[in-house]
Design an enzyme around this catalytic site. Structure first.
Site, PDB file in Angstrom:
ATOM      1  N   GLN A   1       0.832  -1.201   0.000  1.00 42.02           N
ATOM      2  CA  GLN A   1       0.000   0.000   0.000  1.00 42.02           C
ATOM      3  C   GLN A   1       0.869   1.255   0.000  1.00 42.02           C
ATOM      4  O   GLN A   1       0.367   2.352  -0.210  1.00 42.02           O
ATOM      5  CB  GLN A   1      -0.874   0.028   1.259  1.00 42.02           C
ATOM      6  CG  GLN A   1      -1.933  -1.052   1.328  1.00 42.02           C
ATOM      7  CD  GLN A   1      -2.673  -0.982   2.651  1.00 42.02           C
ATOM      8  OE1 GLN A   1      -2.179  -1.435   3.678  1.00 42.02           O
ATOM      9  NE2 GLN A   1      -3.857  -0.396   2.632  1.00 42.02           N
TER      10      GLN A   1
ATOM     11  N   ILE B   1       3.502   4.281  -0.709  1.00 39.02           N
ATOM     12  CA  ILE B   1       3.820   5.122  -1.865  1.00 39.02           C
ATOM     13  C   ILE B   1       5.261   5.618  -1.804  1.00 39.02           C
ATOM     14  O   ILE B   1       5.694   6.381  -2.663  1.00 39.02           O
ATOM     15  CB  ILE B   1       2.862   6.333  -1.944  1.00 39.02           C
ATOM     16  CG1 ILE B   1       2.977   7.208  -0.681  1.00 39.02           C
ATOM     17  CG2 ILE B   1       1.427   5.874  -2.155  1.00 39.02           C
ATOM     18  CD1 ILE B   1       2.185   8.502  -0.748  1.00 39.02           C
TER      19      ILE B   1
ATOM     20  N   HIS C   1      -1.054   1.663  -4.378  1.00 36.14           N
ATOM     21  CA  HIS C   1      -1.504   3.050  -4.240  1.00 36.14           C
ATOM     22  C   HIS C   1      -0.605   4.044  -4.965  1.00 36.14           C
ATOM     23  O   HIS C   1      -0.597   5.231  -4.635  1.00 36.14           O
ATOM     24  CB  HIS C   1      -1.621   3.414  -2.760  1.00 36.14           C
ATOM     25  CG  HIS C   1      -2.706   2.667  -2.055  1.00 36.14           C
ATOM     26  ND1 HIS C   1      -2.853   2.666  -0.685  1.00 36.14           N
ATOM     27  CD2 HIS C   1      -3.713   1.881  -2.534  1.00 36.14           C
ATOM     28  CE1 HIS C   1      -3.896   1.913  -0.342  1.00 36.14           C
ATOM     29  NE2 HIS C   1      -4.420   1.430  -1.456  1.00 36.14           N
TER      30      HIS C   1
ATOM     31  N   CYS D   1      -0.160  13.547 -15.702  1.00 37.62           N
ATOM     32  CA  CYS D   1      -0.954  14.663 -16.213  1.00 37.62           C
ATOM     33  C   CYS D   1      -2.443  14.392 -16.023  1.00 37.62           C
ATOM     34  O   CYS D   1      -2.927  13.276 -16.272  1.00 37.62           O
ATOM     35  CB  CYS D   1      -0.647  14.890 -17.691  1.00 37.62           C
ATOM     36  SG  CYS D   1      -1.619  16.209 -18.450  1.00 37.62           S
TER      37      CYS D   1
ATOM     38  N   CYS E   1      -3.643  14.362 -20.249  1.00 36.71           N
ATOM     39  CA  CYS E   1      -3.158  13.346 -21.214  1.00 36.71           C
ATOM     40  C   CYS E   1      -2.648  12.076 -20.534  1.00 36.71           C
ATOM     41  O   CYS E   1      -2.242  11.132 -21.211  1.00 36.71           O
ATOM     42  CB  CYS E   1      -2.072  13.930 -22.100  1.00 36.71           C
ATOM     43  SG  CYS E   1      -0.478  14.214 -21.268  1.00 36.71           S
TER      44      CYS E   1
ATOM     45  N   SER F   1      -3.331  -2.200   8.800  1.00 36.04           N
ATOM     46  CA  SER F   1      -4.509  -2.457   9.640  1.00 36.04           C
ATOM     47  C   SER F   1      -5.609  -3.159   8.863  1.00 36.04           C
ATOM     48  O   SER F   1      -6.653  -3.506   9.426  1.00 36.04           O
ATOM     49  CB  SER F   1      -5.038  -1.133  10.207  1.00 36.04           C
ATOM     50  OG  SER F   1      -5.336  -0.239   9.148  1.00 36.04           O
TER      51      SER F   1
ATOM     52  N   ASN G   1       1.817  -7.338  13.085  1.00 36.73           N
ATOM     53  CA  ASN G   1       1.360  -5.964  13.297  1.00 36.73           C
ATOM     54  C   ASN G   1       1.238  -5.702  14.799  1.00 36.73           C
ATOM     55  O   ASN G   1       1.105  -6.642  15.597  1.00 36.73           O
ATOM     56  CB  ASN G   1      -0.008  -5.755  12.631  1.00 36.73           C
ATOM     57  CG  ASN G   1      -0.305  -4.299  12.334  1.00 36.73           C
ATOM     58  OD1 ASN G   1       0.540  -3.572  11.821  1.00 36.73           O
ATOM     59  ND2 ASN G   1      -1.501  -3.854  12.664  1.00 36.73           N
TER      60      ASN G   1
END
Length: 427
Positions: A127, A129, A167, A175, A178, A261, A304
């Site tokens: 997930q 970025i 993500h 753009c 385009c 999570s 986690n």
């Protein structure tokens, strides 16, 4: 009910220690591991997650208390309807990008890369970025290097993508008109810092070319960060769906979920499909006369700080409570102990003593050195001919420099076949 194993208690609780050790063994034995990660694996790199008390949502709300009602709103596609929220979004992403640029991959990122190097990783899905997986050596789906230019121009090369970026990627821009996909250069970042959107250079070039022909200019689009917001379609959605379906069909034998999570709907669906596929791989063949199920196959592990919800009962086998870096370190440590051969390093392949080739393998262990005899490049004789000459070499190692000592290879029964005419294609 999903059993929880507290990493911190593994030193004092024999049952927890034994179960964690068994799960490490599952990692070592598995051959087609799918890894799914979230922001939690980048926290140790100095990049905040989303939902914790000091995460991105809280940070956004603190920075813009009069404009942003909820931190999540700044990551919703609807923000582009309002110029003020759009400007705030650009400024905030610029700050986040500068933070990401100074970060280095965590132990967890390197662990995933190790799985890939050891031919155990089927695919990584993230997930995140921040692009730290690519810094660690895993080619991501946003990389231009893996777009094939053949019949399906712009399509992802399934074989080359090792990390699917669910993500998007903060290191790229696209753009709004385009859909040109470009690296996020410093000049674009300066616009974002001021809350502005730079013009698309490709749209600008096309428009200027028309003007040069005395034709009517084209509309010019603006650039935005190439990340996927809530309620927004992924530009590579079809390709990612095809990769996921392909991976499910390859019968993954383990699923590791770390630092997420599991709140995002699309990710939950993806994880459930993989969990079912992994459990199916553990089912014995009903036509077999002998039960062939192995107890290390088909494990779904959730690493986690917080436990998964009840909807994951029957899908997730174990919740490992703790830092993902600590668990990755523990697995790698036990892996090195149980399977040292997996960690042998090919050190050199050089041409010495009249053209004889020798292959030297350094076993990563306590001062152990294993010298492998190289076959003759011409006839591959084994054992080597009696007339071949002994050579002298040194066991010096960058890992154990204090143990370096000359060794007469002839004394240890090793011989290297001199090569009169080496054929390089034989190697």
């Amino acid at each position: 009910m999903i059993p929880t194993l507290d990493l911190a208690a593994s030193s004092s609780d024999p049952h927890t220690r034994r179960t964690l050790s068994n799960l490490s063994h599952s990692v070592v034995k598995s051959k087609r591991i799918v890894v799914v990660t979230g922001a939690g694996i980048s926290c140790s790199c100095g990049i905040p997650d989303f939902r914790s008390s000091d995460g991105l949502y809280a940070l956004v709300k603190k920075q813009y208390p009069d404009t942003i009602l909820k931190g999540r709103d700044l990551f919703d596609a609807s923000l582009f309807r309002d110029p003020t929220s759009t400007s705030i979004f650009y400024s905030f992403i610029s700050q986040l990008k500068q933070s990401v640029d100074s970060a280095s991959p965590s132990r967890t990122h390197r662990f995933i890369r190790t799985l890939d190097e050891k031919k155990k990783l089927l695919r990584s899905y993230t997930q995140n970025i921040d692009g730290l997986e690519e810094k660690a050596g895993l080619i991501g789906s946003s990389s231009q290097d893996i777009k094939n230019n053949g019949k399906g121009k712009g399509k992802l090369s399934v074989k080359d993508v090792r990390n699917v970026q669910l993500h998007g990627d903060i290191h790229r821009v696209r753009c709004t008109l385009c859909s040109a996909d470009l690296p996020c250069e410093e000049e674009y970042l300066q616009f974002f810092t001021e809350g502005l959107a730079p013009d698309c250079p490709e749209c600008t070039l096309r428009s200027e070319a028309r003007l040069a022909r005395s034709a009517r200019p084209l509309k010019i689009g603006t650039l935005r960060p190439a990340i996927v917001l809530y309620d927004e379609a992924h530009p590579l959605g079809d390709d990612i769906g095809a990769i996921q379906a392909f991976d499910v069909s390859r019968k993954p034998d383990m699923l590791i979920i770390m630092g997420t999570s599991l709140k995002v709907h699309g990710l939950r669906k993806l994880v459930k499909e993989f969990a079912k596929a992994v459990h199916a791989s553990a089912s014995p063949d009903p036509l077999s006369t002998k039960a062939q199920a192995k107890n290390w196959v088909g494990k779904v592990i959730f690493v986690n700080k917080t436990p998964p919800g009840s909807e994951w009962n029957g899908l997730i086998d174990y919740h490992i409570e703790g830092e993902t870096d600590a668990w990755a370190h523990k697995v790698e440590e036990e892996w090195r102990k149980s399977r040292p051969s997996d960690w042998e390093v090919q050190q050199t392949l050089d041409d010495t003593d009249g053209g004889a080739f020798k292959a030297v393998k350094e076993a990563v262990g306590k001062g152990i050195r294993k010298w492998q005899e190289a076959y003759s490049a011409w006839n591959g004789e084994y054992p080597p001919s009696p007339g071949c000459r002994p050579i002298h070499c040194t066991t010096q190692s960058s890992l154990f420099p204090d143990e370096a000592a000359p060794v007469d290879v002839a004394l240890h029964g090793w011989r290297l076949q001199p090569v009169e005419e080496a054929r390089p294609w034989d190697f």
